[in-house]
Design an enzyme around this catalytic site. Sequence first.
Site, PDB file in Angstrom:
ATOM      1  N   GLU A 428     -30.784   9.428   5.225  1.00  0.00           N
ATOM      2  CA  GLU A 428     -30.294   8.980   6.550  1.00  0.00           C
ATOM      3  C   GLU A 428     -28.951   9.603   6.900  1.00  0.00           C
ATOM      4  O   GLU A 428     -28.102   8.950   7.504  1.00  0.00           O
ATOM      5  CB  GLU A 428     -30.168   7.453   6.585  1.00  0.00           C
ATOM      6  CG  GLU A 428     -31.422   6.739   6.987  1.00  0.00           C
ATOM      7  CD  GLU A 428     -32.157   7.470   8.079  1.00  0.00           C
ATOM      8  OE1 GLU A 428     -33.359   7.692   7.873  1.00  0.00           O
ATOM      9  OE2 GLU A 428     -31.562   7.837   9.106  1.00  0.00           O
TER      10      GLU A 428
HETATM   11  C1  LIG Z   1     -35.841   9.605  -1.882  1.00  0.00           C
HETATM   12  C2  LIG Z   1     -35.635  10.318  -0.583  1.00  0.00           C
HETATM   13  C3  LIG Z   1     -36.245   9.840   0.563  1.00  0.00           C
HETATM   14  C4  LIG Z   1     -36.103  10.514   1.773  1.00  0.00           C
HETATM   15  N1  LIG Z   1     -36.780  10.072   2.871  1.00  0.00           N
HETATM   16  C5  LIG Z   1     -36.806  10.856   3.988  1.00  0.00           C
HETATM   17  C6  LIG Z   1     -37.673  10.541   5.075  1.00  0.00           C
HETATM   18  O1  LIG Z   1     -38.380   9.529   5.071  1.00  0.00           O
HETATM   19  N2  LIG Z   1     -37.725  11.401   6.136  1.00  0.00           N
HETATM   20  C7  LIG Z   1     -36.964  12.532   6.182  1.00  0.00           C
HETATM   21  O2  LIG Z   1     -37.069  13.261   7.169  1.00  0.00           O
HETATM   22  N3  LIG Z   1     -36.117  12.848   5.187  1.00  0.00           N
HETATM   23  C8  LIG Z   1     -36.030  12.045   4.089  1.00  0.00           C
HETATM   24  N4  LIG Z   1     -35.201  12.368   3.041  1.00  0.00           N
HETATM   25  C9  LIG Z   1     -34.372  13.563   3.149  1.00  0.00           C
HETATM   26  C10 LIG Z   1     -32.899  13.250   3.285  1.00  0.00           C
HETATM   27  O3  LIG Z   1     -32.618  12.714   4.538  1.00  0.00           O
HETATM   28  C11 LIG Z   1     -32.121  14.535   2.965  1.00  0.00           C
HETATM   29  O4  LIG Z   1     -32.233  14.730   1.573  1.00  0.00           O
HETATM   30  C12 LIG Z   1     -30.689  14.464   3.406  1.00  0.00           C
HETATM   31  O5  LIG Z   1     -30.600  14.461   4.801  1.00  0.00           O
HETATM   32  C13 LIG Z   1     -29.851  15.622   2.857  1.00  0.00           C
HETATM   33  O6  LIG Z   1     -30.471  16.861   3.077  1.00  0.00           O
HETATM   34  P1  LIG Z   1     -30.648  17.871   1.843  1.00  0.00           P
HETATM   35  O7  LIG Z   1     -31.290  17.119   0.732  1.00  0.00           O
HETATM   36  O8  LIG Z   1     -31.304  19.095   2.318  1.00  0.00           O
HETATM   37  O9  LIG Z   1     -29.184  18.197   1.370  1.00  0.00           O
HETATM   38  P2  LIG Z   1     -28.231  19.323   2.003  1.00  0.00           P
HETATM   39  O10 LIG Z   1     -28.246  19.219   3.482  1.00  0.00           O
HETATM   40  O11 LIG Z   1     -28.561  20.622   1.381  1.00  0.00           O
HETATM   41  O12 LIG Z   1     -26.810  18.842   1.495  1.00  0.00           O
HETATM   42  C14 LIG Z   1     -26.265  19.172   0.200  1.00  0.00           C
HETATM   43  C15 LIG Z   1     -24.800  18.747   0.204  1.00  0.00           C
HETATM   44  O13 LIG Z   1     -24.079  19.496   1.206  1.00  0.00           O
HETATM   45  C16 LIG Z   1     -23.443  18.610   2.111  1.00  0.00           C
HETATM   46  N5  LIG Z   1     -23.526  19.173   3.464  1.00  0.00           N
HETATM   47  C17 LIG Z   1     -24.603  19.727   4.065  1.00  0.00           C
HETATM   48  N6  LIG Z   1     -24.283  20.107   5.317  1.00  0.00           N
HETATM   49  C18 LIG Z   1     -22.999  19.789   5.506  1.00  0.00           C
HETATM   50  C19 LIG Z   1     -22.090  19.921   6.593  1.00  0.00           C
HETATM   51  N7  LIG Z   1     -22.448  20.440   7.768  1.00  0.00           N
HETATM   52  N8  LIG Z   1     -20.825  19.496   6.416  1.00  0.00           N
HETATM   53  C20 LIG Z   1     -20.440  18.934   5.251  1.00  0.00           C
HETATM   54  N9  LIG Z   1     -21.252  18.768   4.195  1.00  0.00           N
HETATM   55  C21 LIG Z   1     -22.502  19.194   4.318  1.00  0.00           C
HETATM   56  C22 LIG Z   1     -24.200  17.295   2.017  1.00  0.00           C
HETATM   57  O14 LIG Z   1     -23.387  16.178   2.384  1.00  0.00           O
HETATM   58  C23 LIG Z   1     -24.584  17.265   0.531  1.00  0.00           C
HETATM   59  O15 LIG Z   1     -23.531  16.774  -0.222  1.00  0.00           O
HETATM   60  C24 LIG Z   1     -35.293  11.672   1.842  1.00  0.00           C
HETATM   61  C25 LIG Z   1     -34.639  12.130   0.683  1.00  0.00           C
HETATM   62  C26 LIG Z   1     -34.814  11.480  -0.508  1.00  0.00           C
HETATM   63  C27 LIG Z   1     -34.130  12.037  -1.731  1.00  0.00           C
END
Ligand SMILES: Cc1cc2nc3c(=O)[nH]c(=O)nc-3n(C[C@H](O)[C@H](O)[C@H](O)COP(=O)(O)OP(=O)(O)OC[C@H]3O[C@@H](n4cnc5c(N)ncnc54)[C@H](O)[C@@H]3O)c2cc1C
Length: 568
Positions: A428
């Site tokens: 989220e």
């Molecule tokens: C168990 C689980 C359930 C989930 N359920 C859903 C779901 O139902 N539907 C759905 O659509 N998604 C879902 N997600 C996905 C989740 O919302 C994403 O994992 C999350 O938004 C982070 O994206 P990412 O994993 O690609 O991390 P990344 O975006 O790659 O982030 C990696 C790190 O970089 C930081 N970062 C990235 N961009 C920036 C920025 N612009 N400025 C500063 N810091 C930054 C982040 O804070 C983090 O620390 C789920 C994930 C998990 C693990």
Amino acid sequence: MTYRAPVDDYTFLFDHIVGLGQVTATDRFAEATPDVTSAILTEAGKLCEDVVAPLQRNGDLHPARLENGVVRTSPGYAEGYKAIAEGGWVGMAANPEYGGMGLPMTVTSAVNEMMSAACLSLQLAPLMSQGQIEALEHHASDAIKDLYLPKLISGEWSGTMNLTEPQAGSDVGALTSKAEDNGDGTYAVSGQKIYISWGDNDFTDNVCHLVLARTPGAPAGTKGISLFLVPRNLPDENGNAGVANSLKVVSLEHKMGLHGSPTCVMQYDGATGWMVGAEGGGMAAMFTMMNNARLGVGGQGVGVAEGAYQHALGYALDRKQGKTEGETGTIIDHADVRRMLMTMRAETYAARGIALMCAVAIDMTTATDDPRWKSRAALLTPIAKAFGTDIGNEVANMGIQVHGGMGFVEETGAAQYARDVRVTTIYEGTNGIQAMDLVARKMMDGGEAAGLIFDEIESAAEAARATFPKMAETVWQASESLRETTEWMISQNHRVRFAGAVPYLRAFARVLGGHIHLQSALNDQGGAHEKVARFYIQRLLPEHDSLLAQAQAGDYDVYALTPEEFAA
Ligand SMILES: Cc1cc2nc3c(=O)[nH]c(=O)nc-3n(C[C@H](O)[C@H](O)[C@H](O)COP(=O)(O)OP(=O)(O)OC[C@H]3O[C@@H](n4cnc5c(N)ncnc54)[C@H](O)[C@@H]3O)c2cc1C
């Protein structure tokens, strides 16, 4: 110790701190009288204690699995979900016109929190549906509303949200899923979505996916994204779940916790979907769902904190170790165990109060459309999400410490709280992204909404001086320092703001927590609320000083090392 729903805490917060009365004084929520609210909390509390909490270990020990393309859920989850749906809890906040209870978000948040404490992985299923219901209520056509809302609200069908793709996580604008117009009012949706919570199950007749995708020729970035409703089974002429749509669950993620919640990789191959909202308006529509879900996820953190606290308390009252001067002869007599339990209790209460303050602002926005309430809700949402989930993690971790070695051993269940809640600071919108939202988008009003909150805290602290001079002064001063830092923050560019965003958000939450505890002490003089407030204000609130120093430290230090120097 089995889970006990903290109904008295909610009632106290509703009556004395967050002002549920102003919500129920509106025409929109007039039916949520104190009697109704009390009956709802008691009933939901019983369900959580007796039916949902016993499922918590099942999900952990027997994770959801994929069998021949079908998700098989953990033992007892189908019955647990059925009980939640039959109680009307999926559609608690939904429009009564479609079968919902129309309850305020404030009451809904309390019920969701209890359910998260009882069994987080199962609670995520109704939470996803609730977000979808709200998005459809606001943005879908009447035909979609008429067909889908009654089934989602009754829990017969369930909902998911599909944003994330391998290359599009925090940067949702990078998504590439496509939706092509079929020329008959439907679209063919194709692409892969990952991490989809409750992407399938074996207990609802249909699973309805809200999918973000691009129409051909749509502009790059978030402006080119539209939202589509894509059901697993296409509704037949009677509106029942009919033939299978062209989509499937490819695999389930193996996670460190939350094992009972199937986290799915979804493949859409020209699946039939219906556009929700305007073309290119997908993010706006999805934001309705995400804002609801952000407060909901903050509440998940608070719920797990409460569960972990109760679990640790039960252990501390039972475990004998070492000579103590106290009366029980168990580890609760040791000063450090007391410190941990008091911290857990005080933090959980502060985070709960913040979540409910945010929920009241959302309800007042719904009921009055007053822009001041709207700005307040918008400001408090990232704080409720990030602080609630940070506290969930910290309290669950402390719960392990209270258990000593047995906390590290799975059979006590203490570690499960920490593993399950870990993801809440990530999904989220990560807590880092929440903090950036707070210092950038939520400060676009020049700090007006924040300023109104500081005025409120300071005038309440002034009024408390006669009763609790020292505590009132501490809270007043903390609010004033936060006000000054906010003014400084607004004068900085985004790079500097972002470097200080996380400590700033936490300092904001700390001060809100001080206010909530001080007001609680005033309304329970000599009672447990006053004692916990003293602990919070003396020992936890002072953290805001160092947080505000960090918030104002600028961007130089965080960027001082080059990537090469990091890697050297
Ligand atoms: C168990 C689980 C359930 C989930 N359920 C859903 C779901 O139902 N539907 C759905 O659509 N998604 C879902 N997600 C996905 C989740 O919302 C994403 O994992 C999350 O938004 C982070 O994206 P990412 O994993 O690609 O991390 P990344 O975006 O790659 O982030 C990696 C790190 O970089 C930081 N970062 C990235 N961009 C920036 C920025 N612009 N400025 C500063 N810091 C930054 C982040 O804070 C983090 O620390 C789920 C994930 C998990 C693990």
